[in-house]
Write a protein that holds these residues in place. Structure first.
Motif, mmCIF file in Angstrom:
data_model
loop_
_atom_site.group_PDB
_atom_site.id
_atom_site.type_symbol
_atom_site.label_atom_id
_atom_site.label_comp_id
_atom_site.label_asym_id
_atom_site.label_seq_id
_atom_site.Cartn_x
_atom_site.Cartn_y
_atom_site.Cartn_z
ATOM 1 N N PRO A 179 0.821 -1.219 0.000
ATOM 2 C CA PRO A 179 0.000 0.000 0.000
ATOM 3 C C PRO A 179 0.856 1.271 0.000
ATOM 4 C CG PRO A 179 -0.227 -1.184 2.079
ATOM 5 C CD PRO A 179 0.626 -2.018 1.196
ATOM 6 N N ILE A 180 2.036 1.202 0.571
ATOM 7 C CA ILE A 180 2.918 2.377 0.581
ATOM 8 C C ILE A 180 3.337 2.734 -0.844
ATOM 9 C CG2 ILE A 180 5.161 3.225 1.358
ATOM 10 C CD1 ILE A 180 4.768 1.494 3.865
ATOM 11 N N PHE A 181 3.601 1.730 -1.661
ATOM 12 C CA PHE A 181 3.952 1.970 -3.061
ATOM 13 C C PHE A 181 2.806 2.664 -3.784
ATOM 14 C CE2 PHE A 181 3.762 0.394 -7.465
ATOM 15 C CZ PHE A 181 4.912 0.981 -7.955
ATOM 16 N N HIS A 182 1.577 2.213 -3.555
ATOM 17 C CA HIS A 182 0.423 2.818 -4.222
ATOM 18 C C HIS A 182 0.196 4.257 -3.745
ATOM 19 C CE1 HIS A 182 -0.956 -0.568 -6.587
ATOM 20 N NE2 HIS A 182 -0.629 -1.340 -5.558
ATOM 21 N N GLN A 183 0.438 4.534 -2.472
ATOM 22 C CA GLN A 183 0.322 5.908 -1.978
ATOM 23 C C GLN A 183 1.356 6.804 -2.638
ATOM 24 O OE1 GLN A 183 0.737 5.579 2.252
ATOM 25 N NE2 GLN A 183 -1.270 4.647 2.538
ATOM 26 N N MET A 184 2.585 6.291 -2.770
ATOM 27 C CA MET A 184 3.639 7.075 -3.383
ATOM 28 C C MET A 184 3.316 7.365 -4.851
ATOM 29 S SD MET A 184 7.654 6.144 -3.911
ATOM 30 C CE MET A 184 7.253 4.897 -5.112
ATOM 31 N N VAL A 185 2.826 6.366 -5.569
ATOM 32 C CA VAL A 185 2.468 6.559 -6.972
ATOM 33 C C VAL A 185 1.327 7.565 -7.081
ATOM 34 C CG1 VAL A 185 1.476 5.424 -8.995
ATOM 35 C CG2 VAL A 185 3.333 4.327 -7.740
ATOM 36 N N GLY A 186 0.375 7.505 -6.174
ATOM 37 C CA GLY A 186 -0.732 8.463 -6.183
ATOM 38 C C GLY A 186 -0.265 9.888 -5.959
ATOM 39 N N ARG A 187 0.684 10.076 -5.041
ATOM 40 C CA ARG A 187 1.223 11.422 -4.800
ATOM 41 C C ARG A 187 1.958 11.957 -6.022
ATOM 42 N NH1 ARG A 187 3.529 9.453 0.440
ATOM 43 N NH2 ARG A 187 1.778 9.567 1.859
ATOM 44 N N VAL A 188 2.765 11.095 -6.634
ATOM 45 C CA VAL A 188 3.509 11.517 -7.829
ATOM 46 C C VAL A 188 2.537 11.863 -8.942
ATOM 47 C CG1 VAL A 188 5.085 10.729 -9.632
ATOM 48 C CG2 VAL A 188 5.604 10.249 -7.252
ATOM 49 N N HIS A 189 1.506 11.055 -9.138
ATOM 50 C CA HIS A 189 0.515 11.318 -10.187
ATOM 51 C C HIS A 189 -0.208 12.636 -9.937
ATOM 52 C CE1 HIS A 189 -3.536 10.995 -11.981
ATOM 53 N NE2 HIS A 189 -2.841 10.546 -13.015
ATOM 54 N N ARG A 190 -0.614 12.863 -8.686
ATOM 55 C CA ARG A 190 -1.307 14.112 -8.342
ATOM 56 C C ARG A 190 -0.422 15.321 -8.631
ATOM 57 N NH1 ARG A 190 -1.811 13.591 -2.989
ATOM 58 N NH2 ARG A 190 -3.060 11.738 -3.353
ATOM 59 N N ARG A 191 0.860 15.218 -8.260
ATOM 60 C CA ARG A 191 1.792 16.335 -8.463
ATOM 61 C C ARG A 191 2.021 16.595 -9.950
ATOM 62 N NH1 ARG A 191 3.266 20.996 -6.898
ATOM 63 N NH2 ARG A 191 5.457 21.432 -7.169
ATOM 64 N N VAL A 192 2.168 15.534 -10.744
ATOM 65 C CA VAL A 192 2.368 15.693 -12.189
ATOM 66 C C VAL A 192 1.141 16.348 -12.822
ATOM 67 C CG1 VAL A 192 2.597 14.431 -14.360
ATOM 68 C CG2 VAL A 192 4.060 13.848 -12.430
ATOM 69 N N GLU A 193 -0.050 15.926 -12.422
ATOM 70 C CA GLU A 193 -1.271 16.531 -12.961
ATOM 71 C C GLU A 193 -1.378 18.006 -12.577
ATOM 72 O OE1 GLU A 193 -3.682 15.228 -15.052
ATOM 73 O OE2 GLU A 193 -2.121 13.719 -15.296
ATOM 74 N N GLN A 194 -0.955 18.353 -11.363
ATOM 75 C CA GLN A 194 -0.985 19.750 -10.939
ATOM 76 C C GLN A 194 -0.038 20.585 -11.782
ATOM 77 O OE1 GLN A 194 -0.047 19.636 -6.799
ATOM 78 N NE2 GLN A 194 -2.064 18.892 -6.196
ATOM 79 N N ILE A 195 1.129 20.043 -12.077
ATOM 80 C CA ILE A 195 2.106 20.777 -12.877
ATOM 81 C C ILE A 195 1.634 20.907 -14.318
ATOM 82 C CG2 ILE A 195 4.441 20.652 -13.846
ATOM 83 C CD1 ILE A 195 5.309 19.411 -11.150
ATOM 84 N N ARG A 196 1.112 19.828 -14.883
ATOM 85 C CA ARG A 196 0.692 19.842 -16.288
ATOM 86 C C ARG A 196 -0.504 20.750 -16.527
ATOM 87 N NH1 ARG A 196 -0.449 14.199 -18.540
ATOM 88 N NH2 ARG A 196 -0.685 15.378 -20.456
ATOM 89 N N HIS A 197 -1.481 20.717 -15.640
ATOM 90 C CA HIS A 197 -2.735 21.423 -15.871
ATOM 91 C C HIS A 197 -2.888 22.682 -15.034
ATOM 92 C CE1 HIS A 197 -3.987 18.115 -18.369
ATOM 93 N NE2 HIS A 197 -3.747 17.273 -17.383
ATOM 94 N N GLY A 198 -1.957 22.960 -14.167
ATOM 95 C CA GLY A 198 -2.020 24.164 -13.355
ATOM 96 C C GLY A 198 -3.124 24.154 -12.317
#
Length: 81
Positions: A23-42
């Protein structure tokens, strides 16, 4: 030589399966995905909806829930909106 490669492959499969089930791996992937989406879409970072701000929020919820149950038991649910 072939058995040596077989052992490495088995170790790789075992490590991969442990990583995917973590579950820690999935949390980390979720955080990275959220951050990338924030950067890409503002999109500004959103606040976590699952956190309770202090113990007062829980007390308010319990009080509200208790009132709702009492009103429904009396047969007159009220509209609090």
């Amino acid at each position: 030589m072939v058995f040596h490669l077989f052992g490495l492959r088995a170790l790789e499969v075992w490590l991969y399966s442990r990583l995917i089930r973590s579950p820690i791996f999935h949390q980390m992937v979720g955080r990275v995905h959220r951050r990338v989406e924030q950067i890409r879409h503002g999109i500004p970072p959103e606040e976590s909806r699952t956190k309770l701000e202090g113990s007062g929020s829980l007390d308010k919820f319990v009080r509200y829930f208790k009132e709702e149950i009492q009103d429904q038991m009396k047969g007159k649910p009220r509209n609090k909106l």
